[in-house]
Design a protein around this motif. Sequence first.
Motif, PDB file in Angstrom:
ATOM      1  N   ASN A  90      67.505  16.819 112.490  1.00 13.45           N
ATOM      2  CA  ASN A  90      66.395  16.444 113.361  1.00 13.45           C
ATOM      3  C   ASN A  90      66.465  14.966 113.773  1.00 13.45           C
ATOM      4  N   ILE A  91      66.297  14.703 115.060  1.00 13.27           N
ATOM      5  CA  ILE A  91      66.163  13.313 115.493  1.00 13.27           C
ATOM      6  C   ILE A  91      64.731  12.861 115.232  1.00 13.27           C
ATOM      7  N   GLU A  92      64.529  11.563 115.254  1.00 13.91           N
ATOM      8  CA  GLU A  92      63.228  11.016 114.853  1.00 13.91           C
ATOM      9  C   GLU A  92      62.100  11.459 115.772  1.00 13.91           C
ATOM     10  N   LYS A  93      62.337  11.458 117.080  1.00 11.40           N
ATOM     11  CA  LYS A  93      61.303  11.827 118.045  1.00 11.40           C
ATOM     12  C   LYS A  93      61.888  12.750 119.093  1.00 11.40           C
ATOM     13  N   PHE A  94      61.141  13.773 119.488  1.00 14.58           N
ATOM     14  CA  PHE A  94      61.550  14.532 120.665  1.00 14.58           C
ATOM     15  C   PHE A  94      60.357  14.867 121.565  1.00 14.58           C
ATOM     16  N   THR A  95      59.353  13.972 121.525  1.00 17.97           N
ATOM     17  CA  THR A  95      58.242  14.053 122.475  1.00 17.97           C
ATOM     18  C   THR A  95      57.968  12.656 123.030  1.00 17.97           C
ATOM     19  N   GLU A 123      53.041  15.785 120.151  1.00 21.82           N
ATOM     20  CA  GLU A 123      53.544  15.691 118.782  1.00 21.82           C
ATOM     21  C   GLU A 123      52.755  16.615 117.861  1.00 21.82           C
ATOM     22  N   GLU A 124      51.446  16.626 118.033  1.00 23.93           N
ATOM     23  CA  GLU A 124      50.581  17.485 117.207  1.00 23.93           C
ATOM     24  C   GLU A 124      50.875  18.966 117.457  1.00 23.93           C
ATOM     25  N   LEU A 125      51.004  19.344 118.731  1.00 24.97           N
ATOM     26  CA  LEU A 125      51.135  20.754 119.092  1.00 24.97           C
ATOM     27  C   LEU A 125      52.550  21.294 118.927  1.00 24.97           C
ATOM     28  N   TYR A 126      53.541  20.439 119.050  1.00 25.83           N
ATOM     29  CA  TYR A 126      54.936  20.914 119.049  1.00 25.83           C
ATOM     30  C   TYR A 126      55.795  20.267 117.970  1.00 25.83           C
ATOM     31  N   GLU A 127      55.900  18.932 118.005  1.00 20.72           N
ATOM     32  CA  GLU A 127      56.856  18.262 117.125  1.00 20.72           C
ATOM     33  C   GLU A 127      56.530  18.478 115.647  1.00 20.72           C
ATOM     34  N   ASP A 131      69.551  21.929 122.024  1.00 19.47           N
ATOM     35  CA  ASP A 131      70.559  20.902 121.730  1.00 19.47           C
ATOM     36  C   ASP A 131      70.130  19.526 122.224  1.00 19.47           C
ATOM     37  N   ALA A 132      69.291  19.472 123.254  1.00 19.88           N
ATOM     38  CA  ALA A 132      68.785  18.183 123.737  1.00 19.88           C
ATOM     39  C   ALA A 132      67.980  17.477 122.661  1.00 19.88           C
ATOM     40  N   ALA A 133      67.348  18.258 121.770  1.00 15.48           N
ATOM     41  CA  ALA A 133      66.574  17.720 120.653  1.00 15.48           C
ATOM     42  C   ALA A 133      67.356  17.775 119.344  1.00 15.48           C
ATOM     43  N   ARG A 134      68.660  18.129 119.421  1.00 15.78           N
ATOM     44  CA  ARG A 134      69.546  18.197 118.250  1.00 15.78           C
ATOM     45  C   ARG A 134      69.031  19.211 117.232  1.00 15.78           C
TER      46      ARG A 134
END
Length: 407
Positions: free
Chosen positions: A267-272, A323-327, A281-284
């Motif tokens: 997981n990358i640190e942020k994807f939102t 972030e709350e709803l997805y990440e 793959d864009a979000a690893r």
Amino acid sequence: MKERYDVIVVGAGPAGSIAAKTAAEKGLDVLLIEKRQEIGAPVRCAEGVSKEFLRKHVEIDKRWVCADVNGSRVYAPDGTKVEMAEKLSGKEVGFVLERKIFDRALAELAAKAGAEVRVRTRATGLVLEDGFVKGIRLMHLGKEYEVRADIIIGADGVESKVGRWAGIDTSLKPADIETCVQYLVAGVDIDQECCEFYLGNEIAPGGYVWVFPKGEGKANVGIGILGSKGGKFKPRPVDYLNKFVEKHFPEGKIVEMVFGGVPVSGNIEKFTANGLMLIGDAARQADPITGGGILNGMDAGKMAGEAAYKAISAGDVSEEKLEELYEKRWKTGIGKKIDTNLIVKNCFVSLSDEDLNSLAHSVEDVKFESMRLLDLLYALFKANRKLLWELHVLFKDIAVEAAKNRL
């Protein structure tokens, strides 16, 4: 092309199509774009998926299933064979797909749900205003467009630009990416009901070779090599693959060839960001051990589509809301498994061929049909504690989970 949509999804792979389908089913006005002229081509994966996990998202259509496999074989460097039942083999074993048909079918499902689909449409930049993503700049058939949307969903693969444009760090170090080559080989005599994996630093440094049946005497034969294991004066992935094919399939005929990169960074640190989400793959979000990403991407697409609907309905598409709803939903669920698998991957890529042979010998007599993946890892750890000491941080969780599975 309209000037405004509720949601624009960039990339019509499995993740993007499921995101578009989900958002459209919720009643949102959705645009799904794909830079290539044909969805599903070129194929850039081994095409294997778990039947159980795939059925969570779509009704199975035999038109895009090439092979129905019931297990896998893993070969250690010395040839020691470990056989696994389908349920233990992971998300990459079950069906071997025809991705050219499968991906197109998912895009068609998105269109039937109400999404507008545009091919040969390339994202060239984001529209940023007051710290929010407000739209996207597109190039379609030589004409430039600026299209507004409440939310942009980036599903544009390992080479994703959408995330970088929004200020998200998606960079990958050599140890975070597998360089892959795959041949479609015809005229091969293999078990069409089993996937095969070959390990070893002389075969595929930091990765593995796969052989996935495609029916009618054909197979996907591919290799993934960890970027940190390659180098200017070392053989290229295609050199390793050629050597393998010459040894195992001397009479086989190569009829297709594809190249690509697969993120195995965890997981990358942020994807939102404000008005934007990354998926697939864009979000690893691929599995760090296997590199498989089809089903993880589809899961993420569904989550992002649902999050888009809830955020737009609430009139809040801020980073905090997404972030709350997805990440957070991702990171507390599938993301936890990815974190665990990253620890396992980092441990195993450091092993020598002798170590891998020792592991295979230690589980030769284990009955895998009655086990799950965590049970296998626990069995390997118990038999090879010194060798796999890096996994001790998982020991308690593995022991607890294994005990639960045996109840």
